[in-house]
Motif scaffolding. Structure first.
Motif, mmCIF file in Angstrom:
data_model
loop_
_atom_site.group_PDB
_atom_site.id
_atom_site.type_symbol
_atom_site.label_atom_id
_atom_site.label_comp_id
_atom_site.label_asym_id
_atom_site.label_seq_id
_atom_site.Cartn_x
_atom_site.Cartn_y
_atom_site.Cartn_z
ATOM 1 N N ASP A 1 -9.778 -4.098 -11.370
ATOM 2 C CA ASP A 1 -10.676 -2.901 -11.811
ATOM 3 C C ASP A 1 -9.607 -1.728 -12.010
ATOM 4 N N THR B 1 -8.951 -0.571 -8.441
ATOM 5 C CA THR B 1 -8.394 -1.618 -7.399
ATOM 6 C C THR B 1 -6.929 -1.583 -7.340
ATOM 7 N N ARG C 1 -16.051 -7.609 -11.547
ATOM 8 C CA ARG C 1 -16.349 -6.925 -10.461
ATOM 9 C C ARG C 1 -17.420 -7.510 -9.260
ATOM 10 N N GLU C 2 -16.875 -8.820 -8.916
ATOM 11 C CA GLU C 2 -17.333 -9.631 -7.909
ATOM 12 C C GLU C 2 -17.653 -8.889 -6.756
ATOM 13 N N VAL C 3 -16.446 -8.329 -6.088
ATOM 14 C CA VAL C 3 -16.606 -7.786 -4.878
ATOM 15 C C VAL C 3 -17.437 -6.655 -4.847
ATOM 16 N N LYS C 4 -17.216 -6.007 -5.944
ATOM 17 C CA LYS C 4 -18.118 -4.688 -5.833
ATOM 18 C C LYS C 4 -19.561 -4.968 -5.735
ATOM 19 N N LEU D 1 -10.674 -0.868 -2.815
ATOM 20 C CA LEU D 1 -10.526 -2.350 -2.743
ATOM 21 C C LEU D 1 -8.935 -3.027 -2.937
HETATM 22 N N1 URA Z 1 -13.644 -7.605 -7.470
HETATM 23 C C1 URA Z 1 -13.933 -6.311 -8.092
HETATM 24 O O1 URA Z 1 -15.191 -5.822 -7.773
HETATM 25 N N2 URA Z 1 -12.925 -5.846 -8.658
HETATM 26 C C2 URA Z 1 -11.850 -6.311 -8.747
HETATM 27 O O2 URA Z 1 -10.813 -5.243 -9.123
HETATM 28 C C3 URA Z 1 -11.645 -7.514 -8.055
HETATM 29 C C4 URA Z 1 -12.609 -8.248 -7.830
#
Ligand code: URA
Length: 262
Positions: free
Chosen positions: A110, A113, A194-197, A210
């Motif tokens: 992102d 990120t 945006r998996e981590v978010k 992140l």
């Molecule tokens: N997951 C996220 O939410 N953002 C990123 O940039 C990479 C993985």
């Protein structure tokens, strides 16, 4: 098969040059019957191949020698988009790298990120590295709001349903409280947008910051934010042999699945 001349290569060297994997991985592949030469299974790693004449096939595809392929590692800073161009004129990751080739990012990070981003003009490798079926590990350090408890964090290991979209799975490697927030180190393998978010928003602890620490175990800790370098030979070899191992594994897994279904 060709006579040995300055234009020929031993089969195992030819495969390694074509980026199939290290010489040892290629020897294994040949011995296990994974390679056809001019339509015939070939188990002799020493036969001579003339790339202009002989047709070498691996996994049903013609193997070609690679010319002018480049692999870069960028420690992406904030405020840069992961794209080759931007209609709004924002800075892209390509603007940061002095490359004369048409390279593109492998996957995406992102705008806000930071961390490990590979860029290449090797389309096959880029495709494989981003395909969810290969489950390439990526490790992130996320600073999240509040203090998620360990039980909640561990739910990621069995799977967390994200906004009726998909189930996110991963490993929690470590976490530590930092004032009102928590720093969580986690490894994901699928690589969804945006998996981590999404994971932490679903947990009720939005991400504040992140950073991707590694991509397929290729670390950016020797680079400052915004700096880049070419991948080292051993890193390129690592990625290629990883792809070979994973494609052999996913192929035999799908054979097993087909057998079980029938
Ligand atoms: N997951 C996220 O939410 N953002 C990123 O940039 C990479 C993985």
């Amino acid at each position: 098969m060709a006579e040995q001349t300055p234009d020929t290569f031993r089969l195992n060297r030819f495969l390694a040059h074509a980026g199939i994997g290290s010489r040892r991985v290629c020897d294994d592949l040949i011995q296990r019957g994974g390679i056809k030469v001019n339509g015939e299974l070939e188990k002799n790693p020493a036969i001579q191949i003339n790339p202009e004449i002989d047709q070498v096939m691996f996994q049903g595809k013609l193997v070609k020698l690679q010319k002018n392929v480049f692999y870069y590692l960028l420690n992406k800073p904030r405020g840069v988009i992961t794209s080759t161009t931007d209609p709004f004129g924002r800075k892209t990751v390509i603007d940061l790298i002095e490359s004369r080739e048409r390279i593109y990012p492998v996957g995406r990070l992102d705008y806000d990120t930071t961390g490990a981003l590979l860029l290449t003009n090797d389309g096959d490798l880029a495709y494989q590295l981003t395909h969810p079926k290969f489950e390439i590990p990526k490790q992130y350090i996320a600073l999240v709001k509040g203090h998620p408890n360990e039980e909640k964090l561990r739910e990621l290991e069995s799977g967390i349903k994200i906004e009726n979209e998909f189930v996110a799975k991963g490993e929690i490697n470590a976490f530590k409280i930092q004032g009102n927030n928590t720093e969580v180190t986690l490894t994901l393998r699928e690589g969804r947008k945006r998996e981590v978010k999404k994971i932490f928003r679903t947990m009720g602890h939005p991400v504040i910051r992140l950073h991707r620490f590694h991509f397929a175990h290729i670390l950016v800790d020797d680079l400052k934010l915004g700096q880049w370098r070419l991948l080292r030979d051993e890193e390129i070899q690592h990625l290629k042999s990883l792809m070979v191992k994973l494609s052999v594994h996913t192929e035999s897994q799908s054979h097993r699945d087909e057998k079980e279904e029938s």
